[in-house]
Scaffold this motif. Structure first.
Motif, short mmCIF file in Angstrom:
data_model
loop_
_atom_site.label_atom_id
_atom_site.label_comp_id
_atom_site.label_asym_id
_atom_site.label_seq_id
_atom_site.Cartn_x
_atom_site.Cartn_y
_atom_site.Cartn_z
N GLU A 118 0.83 -1.21 0.00
CA GLU A 118 0.00 0.00 0.00
C GLU A 118 0.86 1.25 0.00
O GLU A 118 0.58 2.22 -0.72
N ALA A 119 1.92 1.26 0.81
CA ALA A 119 2.83 2.42 0.85
C ALA A 119 3.50 2.61 -0.50
O ALA A 119 3.65 3.74 -0.98
N TRP A 120 3.90 1.53 -1.11
CA TRP A 120 4.56 1.60 -2.42
C TRP A 120 3.61 2.19 -3.47
O TRP A 120 3.97 3.07 -4.23
N ARG A 121 2.38 1.68 -3.48
CA ARG A 121 1.39 2.19 -4.43
C ARG A 121 1.07 3.67 -4.16
O ARG A 121 0.91 4.45 -5.08
N ALA A 122 0.96 4.05 -2.89
CA ALA A 122 0.68 5.44 -2.54
C ALA A 122 1.83 6.34 -2.97
O ALA A 122 1.62 7.42 -3.51
N GLY A 123 3.06 5.89 -2.75
CA GLY A 123 4.24 6.67 -3.15
C GLY A 123 4.34 6.81 -4.66
O GLY A 123 4.64 7.89 -5.17
N SER A 168 3.57 10.06 -9.86
CA SER A 168 3.08 10.06 -11.23
C SER A 168 2.21 11.28 -11.53
O SER A 168 2.02 11.60 -12.69
N ARG A 169 1.72 11.97 -10.53
CA ARG A 169 0.90 13.17 -10.76
C ARG A 169 1.72 14.39 -11.14
O ARG A 169 1.22 15.32 -11.73
N HIS A 170 2.98 14.43 -10.77
CA HIS A 170 3.82 15.61 -11.03
C HIS A 170 4.45 15.56 -12.36
O HIS A 170 5.03 14.96 -12.98
#
Length: 117
Positions: A105-110, A115-117
């Motif tokens: 979950e932390a990996w996916r959140a990171g 990817s948004r920037h």
């Protein structure tokens, strides 16, 4: 001989009190043998047979059922060690799976933030 238990559905297996029938089911490799074990008092001979067979293979379900339904104080010493081993292993496996989920979950959140920037 018509019996009052059904090995296919498990009906009546808790009532097996004939050691010969239990032994015959063992020899046939019946899949619901663990259910029959729960209904039968575990004798020293039966404990010995389960110990020889080991926790894998045909005796796995019977051993797991005995560990689930037989009071700890009534288990022989080697079976108590099997219970302790299974309990500790289940706890460690649960911690491992929960930590792996948290890391994922932390990996996916990171990755999502980058990817948004």
């Amino acid at each position: 001989m018509v019996s009052e238990w059904d090995w296919e559905s498990g009906t009546g297996l808790l009532g097996i009190d004939d050691p010969a029938e239990w032994d015959a089911a063992w020899e046939r490799g019946e899949s619901r043998l663990g259910t029959a074990v729960v209904g039968r008092e575990l004798t020293p001979e039966l404990y010995a047979a389960l110990r020889v067979e080991g926790p894998k293979g045909l005796a796995e379900d019977a051993i797991n059922d005995a560990l689930s339904f037989v009071p700890f104080r009534k288990l022989p010493p080697w079976f108590k060690w099997r219970w302790v081993h299974a309990t500790v292993w289940n706890k460690v496996e649960g911690w491992w799976l929960r930590s792996a989920d948290a890391v994922g979950e932390a990996w996916r959140a990171g990755r999502g933030r980058r990817s948004r920037h």
